[in-house]
Design a protein around this motif. Sequence first.
Motif, PDB file in Angstrom:
ATOM      1  N   LEU A   1      44.363 -16.695  29.823  1.00  0.00           N
ATOM      2  CA  LEU A   1      43.343 -16.990  28.818  1.00  0.00           C
ATOM      3  C   LEU A   1      43.956 -16.938  27.431  1.00  0.00           C
ATOM      4  CD1 LEU A   1      42.073 -14.103  27.327  1.00  0.00           C
ATOM      5  CD2 LEU A   1      41.580 -13.750  29.713  1.00  0.00           C
ATOM      6  N   THR A   2      43.244 -17.515  26.482  1.00  0.00           N
ATOM      7  CA  THR A   2      43.651 -17.496  25.080  1.00  0.00           C
ATOM      8  C   THR A   2      42.472 -17.002  24.261  1.00  0.00           C
ATOM      9  OG1 THR A   2      45.105 -19.387  25.405  1.00  0.00           O
ATOM     10  CG2 THR A   2      44.458 -18.914  23.148  1.00  0.00           C
ATOM     11  N   ILE A   3      42.755 -16.160  23.276  1.00  0.00           N
ATOM     12  CA  ILE A   3      41.712 -15.744  22.342  1.00  0.00           C
ATOM     13  C   ILE A   3      42.109 -16.239  20.964  1.00  0.00           C
ATOM     14  CG2 ILE A   3      40.429 -13.843  21.313  1.00  0.00           C
ATOM     15  CD1 ILE A   3      41.014 -12.161  23.753  1.00  0.00           C
ATOM     16  N   LEU A   4      41.212 -16.991  20.348  1.00  0.00           N
ATOM     17  CA  LEU A   4      41.394 -17.458  18.974  1.00  0.00           C
ATOM     18  C   LEU A   4      40.545 -16.571  18.071  1.00  0.00           C
ATOM     19  CD1 LEU A   4      40.916 -21.298  19.551  1.00  0.00           C
ATOM     20  CD2 LEU A   4      43.020 -19.979  19.666  1.00  0.00           C
ATOM     21  N   ALA A   5      41.057 -16.255  16.895  1.00  0.00           N
ATOM     22  CA  ALA A   5      40.313 -15.402  15.968  1.00  0.00           C
ATOM     23  C   ALA A   5      40.426 -15.949  14.557  1.00  0.00           C
ATOM     24  CB  ALA A   5      40.849 -13.979  16.014  1.00  0.00           C
ATOM     25  N   ARG A   6      39.370 -15.790  13.808  1.00  0.00           N
ATOM     26  CA  ARG A   6      39.370 -16.198  12.406  1.00  0.00           C
ATOM     27  C   ARG A   6      38.515 -15.207  11.623  1.00  0.00           C
ATOM     28  NH1 ARG A   6      38.544 -21.848   9.605  1.00  0.00           N
ATOM     29  NH2 ARG A   6      39.461 -21.243   7.617  1.00  0.00           N
ATOM     30  N   ASN A   7      38.997 -14.805  10.470  1.00  0.00           N
ATOM     31  CA  ASN A   7      38.265 -13.837   9.647  1.00  0.00           C
ATOM     32  C   ASN A   7      36.881 -14.368   9.284  1.00  0.00           C
ATOM     33  OD1 ASN A   7      40.423 -12.066   9.626  1.00  0.00           O
ATOM     34  ND2 ASN A   7      41.275 -12.917   7.749  1.00  0.00           N
TER      35      ASN A   7
ATOM     36  N   GLY B   1      31.209  -8.631   8.139  1.00  0.00           N
ATOM     37  CA  GLY B   1      31.327  -7.199   8.336  1.00  0.00           C
ATOM     38  C   GLY B   1      31.248  -6.767   9.789  1.00  0.00           C
ATOM     39  N   GLN B   2      31.260  -7.723  10.707  1.00  0.00           N
ATOM     40  CA  GLN B   2      31.239  -7.396  12.134  1.00  0.00           C
ATOM     41  C   GLN B   2      31.925  -8.505  12.923  1.00  0.00           C
ATOM     42  OE1 GLN B   2      27.078  -7.026  12.873  1.00  0.00           O
ATOM     43  NE2 GLN B   2      26.651  -9.197  12.727  1.00  0.00           N
ATOM     44  N   ALA B   3      32.417  -8.138  14.090  1.00  0.00           N
ATOM     45  CA  ALA B   3      33.064  -9.118  14.972  1.00  0.00           C
ATOM     46  C   ALA B   3      31.992  -9.909  15.712  1.00  0.00           C
ATOM     47  CB  ALA B   3      33.964  -8.395  15.965  1.00  0.00           C
ATOM     48  N   ARG B   4      32.301 -11.189  16.004  1.00  0.00           N
ATOM     49  CA  ARG B   4      31.395 -12.021  16.805  1.00  0.00           C
ATOM     50  C   ARG B   4      32.196 -12.682  17.915  1.00  0.00           C
ATOM     51  NH1 ARG B   4      28.020 -16.000  13.114  1.00  0.00           N
ATOM     52  NH2 ARG B   4      30.116 -16.737  12.676  1.00  0.00           N
ATOM     53  N   LEU B   5      31.526 -13.017  19.015  1.00  0.00           N
ATOM     54  CA  LEU B   5      32.191 -13.547  20.193  1.00  0.00           C
ATOM     55  C   LEU B   5      31.614 -14.896  20.603  1.00  0.00           C
ATOM     56  CD1 LEU B   5      34.103 -13.095  22.693  1.00  0.00           C
ATOM     57  CD2 LEU B   5      32.122 -12.089  23.815  1.00  0.00           C
ATOM     58  N   GLY B   6      32.514 -15.813  20.955  1.00  0.00           N
ATOM     59  CA  GLY B   6      32.143 -17.076  21.580  1.00  0.00           C
ATOM     60  C   GLY B   6      33.041 -17.268  22.791  1.00  0.00           C
TER      61      GLY B   6
ATOM     62  N   LYS C   1      36.001 -10.408  12.485  1.00  0.00           N
ATOM     63  CA  LYS C   1      36.503 -11.740  12.829  1.00  0.00           C
ATOM     64  C   LYS C   1      35.579 -12.395  13.838  1.00  0.00           C
ATOM     65  CE  LYS C   1      41.435 -10.795  12.237  1.00  0.00           C
ATOM     66  NZ  LYS C   1      42.761 -10.932  12.821  1.00  0.00           N
ATOM     67  N   ASP C   2      35.664 -13.717  13.881  1.00  0.00           N
ATOM     68  CA  ASP C   2      35.006 -14.477  14.942  1.00  0.00           C
ATOM     69  C   ASP C   2      36.054 -14.733  16.017  1.00  0.00           C
ATOM     70  OD1 ASP C   2      32.695 -14.559  13.449  1.00  0.00           O
ATOM     71  OD2 ASP C   2      33.050 -16.565  12.673  1.00  0.00           O
ATOM     72  N   PHE C   3      35.723 -14.437  17.264  1.00  0.00           N
ATOM     73  CA  PHE C   3      36.645 -14.604  18.389  1.00  0.00           C
ATOM     74  C   PHE C   3      36.097 -15.658  19.348  1.00  0.00           C
ATOM     75  CE2 PHE C   3      37.134 -10.198  17.012  1.00  0.00           C
ATOM     76  CZ  PHE C   3      38.502 -10.080  16.914  1.00  0.00           C
ATOM     77  N   VAL C   4      36.980 -16.521  19.848  1.00  0.00           N
ATOM     78  CA  VAL C   4      36.613 -17.454  20.912  1.00  0.00           C
ATOM     79  C   VAL C   4      37.595 -17.235  22.061  1.00  0.00           C
ATOM     80  CG1 VAL C   4      36.393 -19.871  21.612  1.00  0.00           C
ATOM     81  CG2 VAL C   4      35.657 -19.177  19.336  1.00  0.00           C
ATOM     82  N   VAL C   5      37.050 -16.901  23.225  1.00  0.00           N
ATOM     83  CA  VAL C   5      37.864 -16.684  24.421  1.00  0.00           C
ATOM     84  C   VAL C   5      37.836 -17.978  25.229  1.00  0.00           C
ATOM     85  CG1 VAL C   5      38.142 -15.334  26.530  1.00  0.00           C
ATOM     86  CG2 VAL C   5      37.302 -14.241  24.443  1.00  0.00           C
ATOM     87  N   ILE C   6      39.022 -18.503  25.538  1.00  0.00           N
ATOM     88  CA  ILE C   6      39.143 -19.760  26.287  1.00  0.00           C
ATOM     89  C   ILE C   6      39.818 -19.462  27.617  1.00  0.00           C
ATOM     90  CG2 ILE C   6      40.074 -22.101  26.271  1.00  0.00           C
ATOM     91  CD1 ILE C   6      40.179 -21.819  23.169  1.00  0.00           C
TER      92      ILE C   6
ATOM     93  N   ARG D   1      46.000  -6.688  20.154  1.00  0.00           N
ATOM     94  CA  ARG D   1      46.953  -7.557  19.451  1.00  0.00           C
ATOM     95  C   ARG D   1      46.267  -8.281  18.291  1.00  0.00           C
ATOM     96  NH1 ARG D   1      49.804 -11.927  23.014  1.00  0.00           N
ATOM     97  NH2 ARG D   1      49.943 -10.146  24.401  1.00  0.00           N
ATOM     98  N   LEU D   2      45.028  -8.723  18.483  1.00  0.00           N
ATOM     99  CA  LEU D   2      44.317  -9.446  17.420  1.00  0.00           C
ATOM    100  C   LEU D   2      43.762  -8.509  16.347  1.00  0.00           C
ATOM    101  CD1 LEU D   2      42.532 -12.154  19.532  1.00  0.00           C
ATOM    102  CD2 LEU D   2      44.187 -12.557  17.721  1.00  0.00           C
ATOM    103  N   SER D   3      43.705  -7.223  16.628  1.00  0.00           N
ATOM    104  CA  SER D   3      43.213  -6.263  15.637  1.00  0.00           C
ATOM    105  C   SER D   3      44.265  -5.945  14.585  1.00  0.00           C
ATOM    106  CB  SER D   3      42.806  -4.959  16.330  1.00  0.00           C
ATOM    107  OG  SER D   3      41.706  -5.190  17.167  1.00  0.00           O
ATOM    108  N   ARG D   4      45.530  -6.152  14.947  1.00  0.00           N
ATOM    109  CA  ARG D   4      46.619  -5.920  13.987  1.00  0.00           C
ATOM    110  C   ARG D   4      46.701  -7.088  13.011  1.00  0.00           C
ATOM    111  NH1 ARG D   4      50.657  -5.678  18.291  1.00  0.00           N
ATOM    112  NH2 ARG D   4      49.806  -4.163  19.714  1.00  0.00           N
ATOM    113  N   PRO D   5      47.220  -6.836  11.805  1.00  0.00           N
ATOM    114  CA  PRO D   5      47.394  -7.954  10.866  1.00  0.00           C
ATOM    115  C   PRO D   5      48.410  -8.962  11.426  1.00  0.00           C
ATOM    116  CG  PRO D   5      47.855  -5.830   9.804  1.00  0.00           C
ATOM    117  CD  PRO D   5      47.602  -5.563  11.252  1.00  0.00           C
TER     118      PRO D   5
END
Length: 119
Positions: free
Chosen positions: A33-39, A43-48, A83-88, A111-115
């Motif tokens: 799988l791949t997770i894409l993230a964008r700031n 003030g909260q994380a969201r998931l797609g 961040k907004d996350f999309v799991v593919i 891994r995505l939580s780190r800068p």
Amino acid sequence: MNKLAFPRELRLLTPEHFNSVFQQPHRAGSPHLTILARNNKLGQARLGQAVPKKQIKLAVDRNRFKRQVRESFRLRQHELPSKDFVVIAKKSANDLSNDELRTLLDKLWLRLSRPPRKR
């Protein structure tokens, strides 16, 4: 309200939400799988989630995958950055057991939580 709930505000719902993540995302991936993230500025994380029929054929398997991703996100949402996350999903995601999938997701969330690294 329950701190570990997964309300509507924590989901990516519209095509515009998904498209914004697909433009210049941070990526974390594996063969499954791949997770894409964008700031975001919420003030909260969201998931797609994007789990194509072409990758995971049976609805029962797609639903299992999505349920595991949702649960992993729900339990980690307060540790994740804003961040907004999309799991593919990829084809081989269907070969993972629930425990293997959860372990993999935990590693990718970390891994995505780190800068991001400078290139």
